[in-house]
Scaffold this active site. Structure first.
Site, mmCIF file in Angstrom:
data_model
loop_
_atom_site.group_PDB
_atom_site.id
_atom_site.type_symbol
_atom_site.label_atom_id
_atom_site.label_comp_id
_atom_site.label_asym_id
_atom_site.label_seq_id
_atom_site.Cartn_x
_atom_site.Cartn_y
_atom_site.Cartn_z
ATOM 1 N N GLU A 4 -4.060 -54.524 3.556
ATOM 2 C CA GLU A 4 -3.643 -54.300 4.949
ATOM 3 C C GLU A 4 -3.782 -55.568 5.765
ATOM 4 O O GLU A 4 -2.933 -55.867 6.615
ATOM 5 C CB GLU A 4 -4.484 -53.182 5.575
ATOM 6 C CG GLU A 4 -4.096 -52.822 7.009
ATOM 7 C CD GLU A 4 -4.713 -53.700 8.084
ATOM 8 O OE1 GLU A 4 -4.230 -53.669 9.233
ATOM 9 O OE2 GLU A 4 -5.689 -54.437 7.788
ATOM 10 N N GLU A 5 -4.863 -56.308 5.540
ATOM 11 C CA GLU A 5 -5.158 -57.474 6.367
ATOM 12 C C GLU A 5 -4.098 -58.566 6.249
ATOM 13 O O GLU A 5 -3.990 -59.426 7.127
ATOM 14 C CB GLU A 5 -6.538 -58.052 6.021
ATOM 15 C CG GLU A 5 -7.705 -57.114 6.287
ATOM 16 C CD GLU A 5 -7.940 -56.840 7.769
ATOM 17 O OE1 GLU A 5 -7.160 -57.326 8.615
ATOM 18 O OE2 GLU A 5 -8.913 -56.133 8.078
#
Length: 472
Positions: free
Chosen positions: A336-337
């Site tokens: 996600e990051e």
């Protein structure tokens, strides 16, 4: 035209409430709002049972204890790392042992970046060793580093006005913190804008609501056709100090060394588990959080807490012997990051079934004491969600706010699927976000219990109602 459209939407919403007729996709529902309201009210005892189990019963503190065991064992879980893949394998086993259904891993490719050794030392007007964190995907410096004079600016507009001064210098951004969504553009785009005017590196004031000399990392993005320059975040304190020095006419010189490297994409997985629906198993309510984190701290808050209350929601429902009409699907995202990389590949794989998704949920703004639920969807769906949230009166969390969102669920929301996210203390969240301070010390088991109860009640009731949430 926009005013007319908003007026029309408002009139439709009033008609929906007053006439008692819902207008669903393909007009498949003619149930009155009163009937829907009564259906939701019938879940009062179930909601109380979930709350009692999560907050006061044998499941209290369980999500906290599960999370602590993982992050103490594995530590931070950056994209492409062995620690992330170890965490995924542990979670795969945990979900199987918890008795959830259809537990499996869905393979994806994700970026792999490592920061290496890094340092920044102010050489003029005095010697000062600075705390820094390189930004994700940044290139490194030459081994000897980059030594250059500094240009301090407070905005992109000031950088453009002073562009002739920037060539050959390290640009330091001392932008004020307004809110995350507005201020984060400096972290994401700062290196590109500095490179366009000939800078050799950029240092960005950490995007944080509070600082105790803590740098906050995060992703940054290069742009095709623009030279890549090293970029890192610095503390609020150092950014403000250099701004004061520059205003006095001091010459500032910094030596920056960064060993950052980008590697070929790595193999990873989104982790999936379900409670299969009893009546409409092909229809889905998705609950989620992301398992990856940055490489500092423990990733307990961002987003261990969100991932673990999402697991806890299914555990609570299973423990009570409940099986909703629709499938409850837990997804623990990877990467996600780096911009929702794992989630995008999940969307590409599953979007053919988009009409079967009633609601997508992501908790990625902390699991402190919730203020309420953020929701994006049609006004008809919002009215239903407001009724569902009224079931949480026993814990006094009933508000429904606008702008439900999450990096991993935005693909679905933009395609018209209703979306929800948990809202809590954002000031506290962005004080620790992407920093070494993101550890179990800032997590509160009692607050996680309440967050899990909210998550479980909302997901279960929406999944068990006779009809899916209406779309626009």
């Amino acid at each position: 035209m926009k005013f007319l459209l908003l007026t029309f939407v408002g009139v439709v919403h009033l008609l929906f409430l007053s006439s008692g007729k819902t207008i669903y996709k393909n007009d498949i529902s003619q149930r009155s709002f009163q009937e829907i309201k009564e259906e939701i009210a019938s879940y009062g005892d179930v909601a109380k049972a979930i709350i009692n189990l999560a907050v006061y019963g044998k499941a209290q503190n369980r999500s906290y204890e599960r999370l602590a065991l993982l992050v103490d064992t594995v530590g931070p879980r950056p994209s492409g790392s062995k620690s992330l893949e170890k965490a995924i394998q542990i979670m795969h086993q945990n979900l199987q042992e918890d008795g959830l259904e259809n537990v499996h891993l869905e393979p994806v490719k994700i970026p792999h970046w490592e920061r290496g050794e890094e340092s920044a030392v102010m050489l003029e007007p005095r010697i000062h060793k600075m705390a820094i964190l390189g930004l994700g995907s940044s290139i490194g410096t030459p081994p000897e580093g980059i030594t250059a004079e500094v240009l301090v600016v407070t905005s992109f507009e000031e950088l453009q006005r002073r562009a002739p001064e920037a060539r050959g210098k390290i640009v330091v951004y001392n932008q004020p913190y307004v809110n995350y969504s507005k201020t984060v553009q400096y972290r994401v785009q700062g290196s590109v804008e500095a490179a366009k005017v000939g800078a050799v590196a950029s240092l960005i004031r950490s995007v944080a609501s509070f600082s105790i000399y803590s740098p906050h990392t995060g992703i940054q993005e290069y742009q095709d056709g623009v030279p890549k320059i090293p970029t890192a975040c610095i503390t609020v304190e150092d950014a403000e100090m250099m701004s004061r020095m520059a205003s006095r006419g001091n010459r500032i010189v910094i030596q920056l060394k960064m060993g950052a490297k980008n590697y070929p994409d790595a193999d990873s997985f989104n982790t999936v588990a379900e409670i299969i629906g009893s009546k409409y198993p092909e229809q889905v309510v998705l609950v989620s959080g992301h398992l990856d984190s940055w490489d500092v701290g423990q990733g307990a808050m961002d987003d261990g807490g969100g991932a673990f209350i999402s697991w806890e929601a299914l555990s609570l429902i299973k423990d009570l012997g409940l099986r909703p009409k629709r499938t409850l699907r837990l997804v623990l995202w990877t990467a996600e990051e780096q911009g929702g990389i794992g989630a995008f590949q999940y969307y590409q794989l599953h979007k053919a079934n988009i009409s079967n998704y009633s609601l997508v949920m992501e908790s990625d703004l902390g699991t402190f004491l919730p203020s309420g639920l953020q929701f994006t969807g049609s006004e008809k769906a919002r009215t239903i969600v407001e009724e569902v949230m009224s079931l949480l009166q026993p814990v006094n969390i009933t508000q429904v706010f606008r702008a439900g969102e999450g990096t991993d669920i935005n693909f679905w929301i933009q395609a018209g699927v209703p979306g929800a996210s948990l809202l809590d203390d954002l000031y506290k969240y962005f004080s620790f976000h992407h920093s070494r301070g993101d550890t179990m010390t800032i997590m509160d088991p009692k607050q996680m219990n309440v967050a899990a109860a909210v998550w479980a009640v909302v997901s279960y009731v929406i999944a068990d109602m006779e009809e899916m949430l209406p779309r626009s």
